[in-house]
Design an enzyme around this catalytic site. Structure first.
Site, PDB file in Angstrom:
ATOM      1  N   GLU A  34       0.740 -14.505  10.847  1.00  0.00           N
ATOM      2  CA  GLU A  34      -0.429 -13.600  10.708  1.00  0.00           C
ATOM      3  C   GLU A  34      -1.475 -14.009  11.733  1.00  0.00           C
ATOM      4  O   GLU A  34      -1.858 -15.167  11.814  1.00  0.00           O
ATOM      5  CB  GLU A  34      -0.993 -13.659   9.290  1.00  0.00           C
ATOM      6  N   GLY A  39      -2.831  -9.910   4.374  1.00  0.00           N
ATOM      7  CA  GLY A  39      -2.851  -8.652   3.620  1.00  0.00           C
ATOM      8  C   GLY A  39      -3.007  -7.429   4.498  1.00  0.00           C
ATOM      9  O   GLY A  39      -2.764  -6.313   4.059  1.00  0.00           O
ATOM     10  N   GLY A  40      -3.456  -7.627   5.742  1.00  0.00           N
ATOM     11  CA  GLY A  40      -3.499  -6.521   6.704  1.00  0.00           C
ATOM     12  C   GLY A  40      -4.532  -5.452   6.380  1.00  0.00           C
ATOM     13  O   GLY A  40      -5.537  -5.693   5.702  1.00  0.00           O
ATOM     14  N   THR A  41      -4.258  -4.260   6.883  1.00  0.00           N
ATOM     15  CA  THR A  41      -5.229  -3.155   6.829  1.00  0.00           C
ATOM     16  C   THR A  41      -5.589  -2.769   5.402  1.00  0.00           C
ATOM     17  O   THR A  41      -6.769  -2.658   5.055  1.00  0.00           O
ATOM     18  CB  THR A  41      -4.629  -1.918   7.545  1.00  0.00           C
ATOM     19  N   CYS A  42      -4.592  -2.535   4.571  1.00  0.00           N
ATOM     20  CA  CYS A  42      -4.853  -2.001   3.232  1.00  0.00           C
ATOM     21  C   CYS A  42      -5.816  -2.903   2.472  1.00  0.00           C
ATOM     22  O   CYS A  42      -6.785  -2.444   1.877  1.00  0.00           O
ATOM     23  CB  CYS A  42      -3.538  -1.850   2.471  1.00  0.00           C
ATOM     24  N   HIS A 441      -2.215  16.134 -24.960  1.00  0.00           N
ATOM     25  CA  HIS A 441      -3.483  16.864 -24.921  1.00  0.00           C
ATOM     26  C   HIS A 441      -4.639  15.902 -25.192  1.00  0.00           C
ATOM     27  O   HIS A 441      -4.516  15.062 -26.074  1.00  0.00           O
ATOM     28  CB  HIS A 441      -3.487  17.970 -25.979  1.00  0.00           C
TER      29      HIS A 441
HETATM   30  C1  LIG Z   1      -9.789   3.448   5.882  1.00  0.00           C
HETATM   31  C2  LIG Z   1      -8.341   3.458   5.466  1.00  0.00           C
HETATM   32  C3  LIG Z   1      -8.016   3.840   4.194  1.00  0.00           C
HETATM   33  C4  LIG Z   1      -6.680   3.860   3.787  1.00  0.00           C
HETATM   34  N1  LIG Z   1      -6.395   4.253   2.524  1.00  0.00           N
HETATM   35  C5  LIG Z   1      -5.116   4.297   2.125  1.00  0.00           C
HETATM   36  C6  LIG Z   1      -4.791   4.668   0.797  1.00  0.00           C
HETATM   37  O1  LIG Z   1      -5.666   4.977  -0.015  1.00  0.00           O
HETATM   38  N2  LIG Z   1      -3.495   4.682   0.426  1.00  0.00           N
HETATM   39  C7  LIG Z   1      -2.499   4.341   1.296  1.00  0.00           C
HETATM   40  O2  LIG Z   1      -1.330   4.364   0.913  1.00  0.00           O
HETATM   41  N3  LIG Z   1      -2.780   3.974   2.563  1.00  0.00           N
HETATM   42  C8  LIG Z   1      -4.058   3.939   2.988  1.00  0.00           C
HETATM   43  N4  LIG Z   1      -4.343   3.545   4.265  1.00  0.00           N
HETATM   44  C9  LIG Z   1      -3.231   3.181   5.166  1.00  0.00           C
HETATM   45  C10 LIG Z   1      -2.730   1.763   4.867  1.00  0.00           C
HETATM   46  O3  LIG Z   1      -3.801   0.858   4.956  1.00  0.00           O
HETATM   47  C11 LIG Z   1      -1.645   1.386   5.853  1.00  0.00           C
HETATM   48  O4  LIG Z   1      -0.667   2.397   5.865  1.00  0.00           O
HETATM   49  C12 LIG Z   1      -0.992   0.085   5.474  1.00  0.00           C
HETATM   50  O5  LIG Z   1      -1.913  -0.970   5.438  1.00  0.00           O
HETATM   51  C13 LIG Z   1       0.112  -0.237   6.482  1.00  0.00           C
HETATM   52  O6  LIG Z   1       0.634  -1.474   6.195  1.00  0.00           O
HETATM   53  P1  LIG Z   1       1.489  -2.257   7.277  1.00  0.00           P
HETATM   54  O7  LIG Z   1       2.197  -3.288   6.489  1.00  0.00           O
HETATM   55  O8  LIG Z   1       2.301  -1.361   8.085  1.00  0.00           O
HETATM   56  O9  LIG Z   1       0.440  -2.902   8.302  1.00  0.00           O
HETATM   57  P2  LIG Z   1      -0.969  -3.577   8.147  1.00  0.00           P
HETATM   58  O10 LIG Z   1      -1.466  -3.513   6.759  1.00  0.00           O
HETATM   59  O11 LIG Z   1      -1.837  -2.999   9.202  1.00  0.00           O
HETATM   60  O12 LIG Z   1      -0.696  -5.108   8.458  1.00  0.00           O
HETATM   61  C14 LIG Z   1      -0.277  -5.556   9.706  1.00  0.00           C
HETATM   62  C15 LIG Z   1      -0.626  -7.025   9.836  1.00  0.00           C
HETATM   63  O13 LIG Z   1      -0.010  -7.546  11.012  1.00  0.00           O
HETATM   64  C16 LIG Z   1      -0.916  -8.416  11.676  1.00  0.00           C
HETATM   65  N5  LIG Z   1      -0.531  -8.444  13.088  1.00  0.00           N
HETATM   66  C17 LIG Z   1      -0.560  -7.451  13.993  1.00  0.00           C
HETATM   67  N6  LIG Z   1      -0.058  -7.848  15.169  1.00  0.00           N
HETATM   68  C18 LIG Z   1       0.295  -9.141  15.007  1.00  0.00           C
HETATM   69  C19 LIG Z   1       0.879 -10.097  15.856  1.00  0.00           C
HETATM   70  N7  LIG Z   1       1.227  -9.789  17.109  1.00  0.00           N
HETATM   71  N8  LIG Z   1       1.082 -11.348  15.379  1.00  0.00           N
HETATM   72  C20 LIG Z   1       0.764 -11.667  14.098  1.00  0.00           C
HETATM   73  N9  LIG Z   1       0.218 -10.788  13.239  1.00  0.00           N
HETATM   74  C21 LIG Z   1      -0.004  -9.543  13.688  1.00  0.00           C
HETATM   75  C22 LIG Z   1      -2.274  -7.756  11.437  1.00  0.00           C
HETATM   76  O14 LIG Z   1      -3.318  -8.706  11.599  1.00  0.00           O
HETATM   77  C23 LIG Z   1      -2.123  -7.286   9.994  1.00  0.00           C
HETATM   78  O15 LIG Z   1      -2.527  -8.278   9.094  1.00  0.00           O
HETATM   79  C24 LIG Z   1      -5.666   3.489   4.695  1.00  0.00           C
HETATM   80  C25 LIG Z   1      -5.991   3.086   5.986  1.00  0.00           C
HETATM   81  C26 LIG Z   1      -7.314   3.081   6.379  1.00  0.00           C
HETATM   82  C27 LIG Z   1      -7.633   2.651   7.769  1.00  0.00           C
END
Ligand SMILES: Cc1cc2nc3c(=O)[nH]c(=O)nc-3n(C[C@H](O)[C@H](O)[C@H](O)COP(=O)(O)OP(=O)(O)OC[C@H]3O[C@@H](n4cnc5c(N)ncnc54)[C@H](O)[C@@H]3O)c2cc1C
Length: 466
Positions: A34, A39-42, A441
């Site tokens: 990482e 935990g990334g984006t979500c 209901h």
């Molecule tokens: C504002 C917003 C609201 C959202 N709301 C919803 C929702 O309500 N419901 C829903 O289902 N989805 C929602 N989403 C979308 C959801 O967040 C993403 O689809 C989901 O997080 C994707 O998960 P992922 O595992 O593909 O990647 P991510 O969660 O993006 O995780 C990728 C991880 O990889 C790491 N990384 C990247 N490159 C490298 C590298 N080269 N080396 C090491 N680590 C790296 C990053 O730091 C990150 O931690 C929302 C998105 C946004 C922006």
């Protein structure tokens, strides 16, 4: 010297940790990398913090509506953005720490912090370390797209990530983009007390939805005072004193919008540009998404791509489902496929939109014979009792097989109620299963059988919203 593992996972988003756990539990030696926030984006800048803030905005909205329910609240309603942010930080932070401590405590799993980059099809570097494995899983997600627009350089714009760090109320938030992210932030900040203008290039908001849904969402937001500029072409920016001027060369209306802050919500791009994919030989498409087959294998044997970076989903549940598919194929001899899943998502404006399967427009274009049922939320008892009657629900079924083709519930509880439809779609059972089921209901779901009892042929103009 190389450190050798059975599997390397790059990224700790919604797919990587779950898959790492499955592989490690199966006895494999796993490395997970990482570069930023566990935990990334979500967890950090997406679903969890945004829905936490949507909840604060809903509370503000309900306090303003208190008198409608007979609740006396004579003072002015104001929102303490510092508290909104600290509540959001606590909930998102707990989730982030949960993922990190889960991974660090996982038997057979080593956590590396840093940017992972392919050196070859079997080697990944992290800082000064070089890791090697026969199986590599890419779960790098995406980030906000920053489009080429005049005046964007030097503009202190916000994205879904940086807006998470502000603890004040923008006087006038201009949001470029009328998709899911833009719409959620628009209603939320309007409810917090900002002036909000959405600047949308397309002719309608939520343009991938059916037109009736786009129109209803636009009306809901406009009733709350969100201004919406559609057909905005040649969007650009300039400064006028402390203000930011957005130039929107629209077909009609004022060619300028002046505000205090700009949020860019025009889409996402995959984090695949600095990953050494060329060294690994992994193929990407024109937009940088990693090309995968139905079981998430990339063009290189031994490398899989999961989650947003493969362009096959774009949601937390699709990323998590990718991990389930990869795990089932590798460990269970269960040939699960991406194409087995049915489109499903929610849009968290209030009231929310729950969606499953095809849109009405897609069904019309396919030319198949179909039936449609509709019901306004004003005719759903639960919605009336809650004082939340905006929106409508609709369902489309195949006229011959009676299988459900698609559904949308834009209304209170729509994000939950859609699941009873989704599960019947997965079962490939006829709609009559729902129609004959006794529902509780008073709920939104209890009107699904009623709606299914009023199906009419989906022909031109049939079943128009009432
Ligand atoms: C504002 C917003 C609201 C959202 N709301 C919803 C929702 O309500 N419901 C829903 O289902 N989805 C929602 N989403 C979308 C959801 O967040 C993403 O689809 C989901 O997080 C994707 O998960 P992922 O595992 O593909 O990647 P991510 O969660 O993006 O995780 C990728 C991880 O990889 C790491 N990384 C990247 N490159 C490298 C590298 N080269 N080396 C090491 N680590 C790296 C990053 O730091 C990150 O931690 C929302 C998105 C946004 C922006």
């Amino acid at each position: 010297m190389n450190k050798t593992y059975d599997a390397i996972v790059i990224g700790t988003g919604q797919a990587g940790p779950f898959l790492a756990q499955r592989l490690a539990a199966a006895g494999m030696k796993v490395a997970i990398i990482e570069r930023k926030l566990f935990g990334g984006t979500c967890v950090n800048t997406g679903c969890i913090p945004s829905k936490t803030m949507v909840a604060s905005a809903y509370a503000a909205h309900m306090v303003r509506r208190a008198a409608d329910f007979g609740v006396v609240n004579n003072g002015p309603v104001s929102v303490d953005m510092k508290v909104v942010k600290s509540r959001k930080d606590a909930i998102s932070g707990q989730s982030r720490m949960g993922v990190e401590s889960w991974l660090r405590g996982m038997a057979n799993c080593t956590v590396y912090q840093g940017h992972g980059r392919f050196e070859s099809s079997k080697e990944v570097s992290v800082g000064s370390e070089r890791l090697r494995a026969d199986r590599i899983f890419i779960n790098v997600g995406g980030r906000a797209e920053v489009p080429q627009m005049a005046g964007i350089e030097g503009l202190p714009y916000l994205t879904n990530s940086s807006i998470m760090n502000i603890d004040f109320l923008p006087r006038h938030l201009m949001i470029v983009g009328g998709g899911y992210i833009g719409l959620e932030f628009a209603q939320m900040y309007r409810r917090f007390g900002s002036e909000v203008t959405i600047i949308q290039r397309a002719s309608r908001v939520a343009r991938r939805e059916d037109e009736d849904i786009s129109t209803a969402i636009r009306e809901i937001l406009e009733q709350e005072g969100v201004r919406i500029r559609l057909n905005a072409t040649c969007i650009g920016f300039s400064r006028r004193g402390d203000e930011i001027v957005a130039h929107v060369d629209c077909a009609s209306g004022d060619p300028e919008v002046t505000g205090s802050h700009v949020l860019l919500a025009v889409g996402r791009r995959p984090n695949t540009d600095d990953l050494g994919l060329t060294q690994a030989g992994v193929t990407v498409d024109k937009r940088g998404y990693i090309v995968v087959d139905d079981q998430l294998r990339t063009s290189v044997p031994g490398i899989w791509a999961l989650g947003d970076c493969n362009g096959r989903g774009g949601f937390t549940h699709t990323a998590f489902n990718d991990a389930e598919i990869a795990g089932a194929n590798l460990l269970d001899h269960d040939p699960r496929k991406v194409s087995d899943r049915i489109t499903a998502y929610a849009l968290y404006v209030d009231p929310p939109l729950g969606r499953a399967g095809l849109t009405e427009e897609e069904i019309r274009k396919s030319g198949r014979r179909a039936l449609i049922g509709r019901r306004p939320m004003a005719k759903v008892g639960r919605a009336v009792e809650r004082g939340e009657t905006q929106g409508f629900m609709k369902i489309m079924v195949d006229a011959e097989t009676h299988e459900i083709l698609g559904a949308a519930i834009l209304g209170t509880g729509g994000d939950e109620a859609i699941h009873s439809i989704l599960d019947v779609m997965y079962a490939r059972a006829p709609y009559t299963v729902i129609q004959r089921a006794m529902h509780i209901h008073p709920t939104v779901s209890e009107l699904l059988p009623t709606m299914l009892g009023e199906l009419q042929p989906l022909s031109d103009g049939a079943g128009a919203p009432q």
